[in-house]
Scaffold this motif. Structure first.
Motif, PDB file in Angstrom:
ATOM      1  N   LEU A 207       0.831  -1.204   0.000  1.00 39.78           N
ATOM      2  CA  LEU A 207       0.000   0.000   0.000  1.00 39.78           C
ATOM      3  C   LEU A 207       0.865   1.255   0.000  1.00 39.78           C
ATOM      4  O   LEU A 207       1.948   1.268   0.603  1.00 39.78           O
ATOM      5  CB  LEU A 207      -0.891   0.027   1.252  1.00 39.78           C
ATOM      6  CG  LEU A 207      -1.975  -1.057   1.379  1.00 39.78           C
ATOM      7  CD1 LEU A 207      -2.762  -0.851   2.677  1.00 39.78           C
ATOM      8  CD2 LEU A 207      -2.914  -1.067   0.182  1.00 39.78           C
ATOM      9  N   PHE A 208       0.386   2.299  -0.642  1.00 35.09           N
ATOM     10  CA  PHE A 208       1.067   3.591  -0.520  1.00 35.09           C
ATOM     11  C   PHE A 208       0.861   4.101   0.908  1.00 35.09           C
ATOM     12  O   PHE A 208      -0.156   3.785   1.544  1.00 35.09           O
ATOM     13  CB  PHE A 208       0.514   4.587  -1.540  1.00 35.09           C
ATOM     14  CG  PHE A 208       1.010   4.334  -2.930  1.00 35.09           C
ATOM     15  CD1 PHE A 208       2.346   4.557  -3.250  1.00 35.09           C
ATOM     16  CD2 PHE A 208       0.161   3.846  -3.911  1.00 35.09           C
ATOM     17  CE1 PHE A 208       2.824   4.307  -4.532  1.00 35.09           C
ATOM     18  CE2 PHE A 208       0.629   3.592  -5.199  1.00 35.09           C
ATOM     19  CZ  PHE A 208       1.965   3.821  -5.511  1.00 35.09           C
ATOM     20  N   PRO A 209       1.830   4.869   1.434  1.00 35.23           N
ATOM     21  CA  PRO A 209       1.744   5.271   2.841  1.00 35.23           C
ATOM     22  C   PRO A 209       0.517   6.145   3.143  1.00 35.23           C
ATOM     23  O   PRO A 209       0.104   6.945   2.310  1.00 35.23           O
ATOM     24  CB  PRO A 209       3.044   6.045   3.084  1.00 35.23           C
ATOM     25  CG  PRO A 209       3.614   6.337   1.745  1.00 35.23           C
ATOM     26  CD  PRO A 209       3.058   5.343   0.782  1.00 35.23           C
ATOM     27  N   ALA A 210      -0.012   5.958   4.334  1.00 29.82           N
ATOM     28  CA  ALA A 210      -1.192   6.711   4.764  1.00 29.82           C
ATOM     29  C   ALA A 210      -0.893   8.194   4.748  1.00 29.82           C
ATOM     30  O   ALA A 210       0.206   8.642   5.035  1.00 29.82           O
ATOM     31  CB  ALA A 210      -1.596   6.290   6.163  1.00 29.82           C
ATOM     32  N   HIS A 211      -1.943   8.906   4.440  1.00 27.10           N
ATOM     33  CA  HIS A 211      -1.863  10.348   4.314  1.00 27.10           C
ATOM     34  C   HIS A 211      -2.387  10.898   5.646  1.00 27.10           C
ATOM     35  O   HIS A 211      -3.471  11.435   5.743  1.00 27.10           O
ATOM     36  CB  HIS A 211      -2.764  10.644   3.115  1.00 27.10           C
ATOM     37  CG  HIS A 211      -3.063  12.041   2.819  1.00 27.10           C
ATOM     38  ND1 HIS A 211      -2.111  12.990   2.672  1.00 27.10           N
ATOM     39  CD2 HIS A 211      -4.250  12.653   2.603  1.00 27.10           C
ATOM     40  CE1 HIS A 211      -2.701  14.140   2.375  1.00 27.10           C
ATOM     41  NE2 HIS A 211      -3.980  13.952   2.337  1.00 27.10           N
ATOM     42  N   ASN A 212      -1.591  10.638   6.725  1.00 29.57           N
ATOM     43  CA  ASN A 212      -2.057  11.048   8.059  1.00 29.57           C
ATOM     44  C   ASN A 212      -1.129  12.099   8.622  1.00 29.57           C
ATOM     45  O   ASN A 212       0.021  11.828   8.949  1.00 29.57           O
ATOM     46  CB  ASN A 212      -2.094   9.837   8.997  1.00 29.57           C
ATOM     47  CG  ASN A 212      -2.581  10.216  10.395  1.00 29.57           C
ATOM     48  OD1 ASN A 212      -2.980  11.369  10.631  1.00 29.57           O
ATOM     49  ND2 ASN A 212      -2.548   9.275  11.312  1.00 29.57           N
ATOM     50  N   PHE A 213      -1.620  13.325   8.729  1.00 29.31           N
ATOM     51  CA  PHE A 213      -0.764  14.401   9.222  1.00 29.31           C
ATOM     52  C   PHE A 213      -1.378  15.041  10.465  1.00 29.31           C
ATOM     53  O   PHE A 213      -1.208  16.213  10.737  1.00 29.31           O
ATOM     54  CB  PHE A 213      -0.469  15.426   8.118  1.00 29.31           C
ATOM     55  CG  PHE A 213      -1.664  15.756   7.283  1.00 29.31           C
ATOM     56  CD1 PHE A 213      -2.487  16.803   7.611  1.00 29.31           C
ATOM     57  CD2 PHE A 213      -1.983  14.966   6.181  1.00 29.31           C
ATOM     58  CE1 PHE A 213      -3.606  17.086   6.862  1.00 29.31           C
ATOM     59  CE2 PHE A 213      -3.115  15.249   5.420  1.00 29.31           C
ATOM     60  CZ  PHE A 213      -3.922  16.310   5.768  1.00 29.31           C
TER      61      PHE A 213
ATOM     62  N   ALA B 146      -5.543  -0.615 -16.799  1.00 29.81           N
ATOM     63  CA  ALA B 146      -4.179  -1.165 -16.839  1.00 29.81           C
ATOM     64  C   ALA B 146      -3.341  -0.557 -15.708  1.00 29.81           C
ATOM     65  O   ALA B 146      -2.606  -1.274 -15.011  1.00 29.81           O
ATOM     66  CB  ALA B 146      -3.542  -0.892 -18.192  1.00 29.81           C
ATOM     67  N   LEU B 147      -3.450   0.760 -15.494  1.00 30.82           N
ATOM     68  CA  LEU B 147      -2.683   1.409 -14.416  1.00 30.82           C
ATOM     69  C   LEU B 147      -3.145   0.898 -13.052  1.00 30.82           C
ATOM     70  O   LEU B 147      -2.339   0.638 -12.159  1.00 30.82           O
ATOM     71  CB  LEU B 147      -2.834   2.928 -14.503  1.00 30.82           C
ATOM     72  CG  LEU B 147      -2.136   3.594 -15.706  1.00 30.82           C
ATOM     73  CD1 LEU B 147      -2.630   5.026 -15.903  1.00 30.82           C
ATOM     74  CD2 LEU B 147      -0.614   3.572 -15.530  1.00 30.82           C
ATOM     75  N   HIS B 148      -4.451   0.743 -12.890  1.00 27.88           N
ATOM     76  CA  HIS B 148      -4.986   0.219 -11.622  1.00 27.88           C
ATOM     77  C   HIS B 148      -4.441  -1.182 -11.338  1.00 27.88           C
ATOM     78  O   HIS B 148      -4.186  -1.524 -10.192  1.00 27.88           O
ATOM     79  CB  HIS B 148      -6.519   0.189 -11.659  1.00 27.88           C
ATOM     80  CG  HIS B 148      -7.139   1.505 -11.339  1.00 27.88           C
ATOM     81  ND1 HIS B 148      -8.437   1.641 -10.918  1.00 27.88           N
ATOM     82  CD2 HIS B 148      -6.643   2.764 -11.380  1.00 27.88           C
ATOM     83  CE1 HIS B 148      -8.719   2.921 -10.718  1.00 27.88           C
ATOM     84  NE2 HIS B 148      -7.648   3.623 -10.992  1.00 27.88           N
ATOM     85  N   GLY B 149      -4.259  -1.954 -12.399  1.00 24.66           N
ATOM     86  CA  GLY B 149      -3.723  -3.299 -12.220  1.00 24.66           C
ATOM     87  C   GLY B 149      -2.316  -3.280 -11.645  1.00 24.66           C
ATOM     88  O   GLY B 149      -1.922  -4.189 -10.918  1.00 24.66           O
ATOM     89  N   GLU B 150      -1.561  -2.228 -11.948  1.00 25.55           N
ATOM     90  CA  GLU B 150      -0.159  -2.158 -11.529  1.00 25.55           C
ATOM     91  C   GLU B 150       0.022  -1.565 -10.139  1.00 25.55           C
ATOM     92  O   GLU B 150       1.077  -1.729  -9.530  1.00 25.55           O
ATOM     93  CB  GLU B 150       0.651  -1.292 -12.518  1.00 25.55           C
ATOM     94  CG  GLU B 150       0.625  -1.772 -13.963  1.00 25.55           C
ATOM     95  CD  GLU B 150       1.142  -3.194 -14.129  1.00 25.55           C
ATOM     96  OE1 GLU B 150       2.057  -3.596 -13.388  1.00 25.55           O
ATOM     97  OE2 GLU B 150       0.608  -3.914 -14.997  1.00 25.55           O
ATOM     98  N   LEU B 151      -1.001  -0.825  -9.662  1.00 30.34           N
ATOM     99  CA  LEU B 151      -0.799  -0.004  -8.463  1.00 30.34           C
ATOM    100  C   LEU B 151      -1.726  -0.401  -7.321  1.00 30.34           C
ATOM    101  O   LEU B 151      -2.889  -0.732  -7.545  1.00 30.34           O
ATOM    102  CB  LEU B 151      -1.022   1.471  -8.817  1.00 30.34           C
ATOM    103  CG  LEU B 151      -0.036   2.042  -9.839  1.00 30.34           C
ATOM    104  CD1 LEU B 151      -0.507   3.404 -10.333  1.00 30.34           C
ATOM    105  CD2 LEU B 151       1.366   2.140  -9.239  1.00 30.34           C
ATOM    106  N   PRO B 152      -1.226  -0.321  -6.082  1.00 31.39           N
ATOM    107  CA  PRO B 152      -2.062  -0.633  -4.927  1.00 31.39           C
ATOM    108  C   PRO B 152      -2.877   0.594  -4.499  1.00 31.39           C
ATOM    109  O   PRO B 152      -2.738   1.681  -5.069  1.00 31.39           O
ATOM    110  CB  PRO B 152      -1.019  -0.954  -3.851  1.00 31.39           C
ATOM    111  CG  PRO B 152       0.124  -0.036  -4.186  1.00 31.39           C
ATOM    112  CD  PRO B 152       0.145   0.064  -5.688  1.00 31.39           C
ATOM    113  N   GLU B 153      -3.668   0.397  -3.479  1.00 30.83           N
ATOM    114  CA  GLU B 153      -4.409   1.515  -2.887  1.00 30.83           C
ATOM    115  C   GLU B 153      -3.509   2.235  -1.885  1.00 30.83           C
ATOM    116  O   GLU B 153      -2.339   1.869  -1.714  1.00 30.83           O
ATOM    117  CB  GLU B 153      -5.661   0.979  -2.199  1.00 30.83           C
ATOM    118  CG  GLU B 153      -6.578   0.245  -3.160  1.00 30.83           C
ATOM    119  CD  GLU B 153      -7.943  -0.042  -2.567  1.00 30.83           C
ATOM    120  OE1 GLU B 153      -8.003  -0.583  -1.447  1.00 30.83           O
ATOM    121  OE2 GLU B 153      -8.936   0.291  -3.215  1.00 30.83           O
TER     122      GLU B 153
END
Ligand SMILES: *Cc1c(COP(=O)(O)O)cnc(C)c1O
Length: 438
Positions: free
Chosen positions: A16-22, A329-336
């Protein structure tokens, strides 16, 4: 050449991409202080010093107004309520028209309906996705009372020209700045270029307090009317000098002390977070692999964008590949992204559908079952909510790609993975075209 995940290969990234928690220690400490005080809201809906709320609300208002070089800040519990209060403060009512953009979050349109006015949709300028001055000019009638300008995706609208039009016709301009904190136009912050500017502190925005909003204005009378509409105007006007009872129908749009306290800390982080978005997007744009039909939407030379979202223009015909298949196709390559599971990877097509195509406008049903305000006898204009009304908006909806791969939580190494996904798609275009052909 590695096979696309969509065609059975391994994705570029699964982590997963890092949480956007600030939200950090300062916010926690502030919340505990407010909890210890026991005063979670000090608003009173009667004419009293507490009519204007507690210390955190007032501190938040003063600090926000100062940072935007505005005379007044009026805190509210969402940008939506801020827009409603602004339309009310402008004196808009039945029979009036409010010029709005069809390409926005729906609250910038329903704000007009909330005071029984009729939204008139002008088209966007495809360069910046904000209201086009020429289209505004073409939609003005003697019934036009206000214009709600949205600085969409964080790109400021062409405010000098819009304000010239407004002055010539004595029209109030409300800026919806929900997506544009810290954006500037010719060196000036958005929000103070029109008569009132409204910001959001919702969780999904650049900075947030969960829910929240604030209206800025340099106009004393508008500030007073905003405060009245925020807090049960109808009940307090007897004890006060109020020059007009129009729209002095109060709501409860009051912000709590906890949200205001968090908002003060978030405000102090806002510029840094927006700068980080700018740096990240610059990195993304400089390294975006070339793909036929795909180009970066330009930013005007005299503005600073705040990048709520970034836009890629896409010409499917030139690419020989539909937008849907490209995104798939891009969604297939990338996580949430962590903490945002279920929303899909942060890239999608079209943003919202033109608002006039929403059921409310197609069915002309808002208040009651008599078609008010659209069919209200006070309204003397000619409604038009038909498909084709705003061709540039419809074209943008059908062609653009928006993404958020500039979120402050992302490091360059995260963005590299997104760029690798684009490169992989570019390398596999022929395979994708055959896949699309079925
Ligand atoms: C998010 C948003 C709003 C509404 O903000 P809330 O604080 O959630 O009410 C209004 N206008 C635009 C353009 C937005 O993006």
């Amino acid at each position: 050449m590695t096979k696309l995940a969509l065609l059975g290969g391994d994705p570029v990234r699964t982590k997963l991409f890092p949480a956007h928690n600030f939200i950090g220690e300062a916010e926690k400490q502030k919340v505990m202080e407010i909890m210890d005080s026991g005063v979670l809201s000090r608003f009173l809906g009667v004419w009293h010093d507490d009519f204007y709320g507690g210390d955190e609300v007032r501190g938040f208002e003063r600090e926000w107004a100062d940072s935007y070089q505005a005379k007044h800040g009026v805190a509210v519990n969402s940008c939506t309520s801020g827009l409603y209060a602004a339309v009310g403060a402008a004196g808009v009512g039945p029979g009036d028209e409010v010029i709005v953009s069809p390409y926005t979050m729906v609250a910038s349109v329903t704000a007009a309906v909330a005071f029984n006015a009729v939204p008139v949709f002008a088209d966007i300028d495809p360069q910046n996705f904000c209201l086009s001055p020429d289209s505004i000019r073409a939609r003005i009638t003697e019934r036009t009372k206000a214009i709600i300008v949205v600085h969409l995706f964080g790109h400021p609208a062409d405010m000098d020209e819009i304000m010239d039009i407004a002055r010539a016709h004595n029209i109030t301009v409300i800026e919806d700045c929900a997506q544009a904190p810290c954006a500037t136009y010719k060196g000036r912050p958005v929000g103070t270029l029109g008569h009132m500017g409204v910001f959001s502190l919702n969780y999904h925005k650049h900075i947030h307090s969960g829910e929240g909003g604030i209206v800025v204005t340099n106009d004393d009378r508008l500030a007073d009317r905003l405060c009245l509409i925020r807090n049960h105007a109808e009940a307090v006007v007897t004890g006060r000098q109020v020059d007009s009872l129009v729209n002095m129908v109060g709501f409860n749009f009051r912000l709590g002390e906890i949200e205001a306290g968090i908002g003060r800390i978030q405000l102090s982080k806002g510029q840094g977070l927006v700068d980080r978005r700018r740096r990240n997007l610059d990195y993304f744009n400089r390294n975006l692999p070339s793909l036929p039909g795909l180009s970066i939407s330009p930013v005007a030379g005299d503005v600073e964008h705040s990048y709520y979202a970034a836009v890629l223009n896409y010409d499917a015909e030139e690419a020989g590949l539909s937008r849907d298949v490209l995104i798939k196709a891009l969604h297939g390559e990338l996580p949430e992204t962590d903490m945002r599971q279920g929303l899909g990877p942060m890239i999608s097509g079209g943003y919202v559908k033109p608002i006039y195509l929403y059921p409310m406008f197609q069915e002309l049903t808002a208040y009651g079952d008599l078609g008010c305000p659209f069919k209200c006898p006070h309204y003397k204009g000619q409604l038009d909510y038909g498909a084709g009304l705003c061709p540039e908006t419809e074209k943008a909806h059908a062609t653009i790609i928006t993404h958020e791969y500039m979120q402050p939580s992302l490091a360059e190494s995260d963005i590299d993975d997104v760029l690798a996904a684009f490169a992989k798609v570019a390398d596999n275009l022929d395979a994708l075209r055959s896949y699309a052909a079925g």
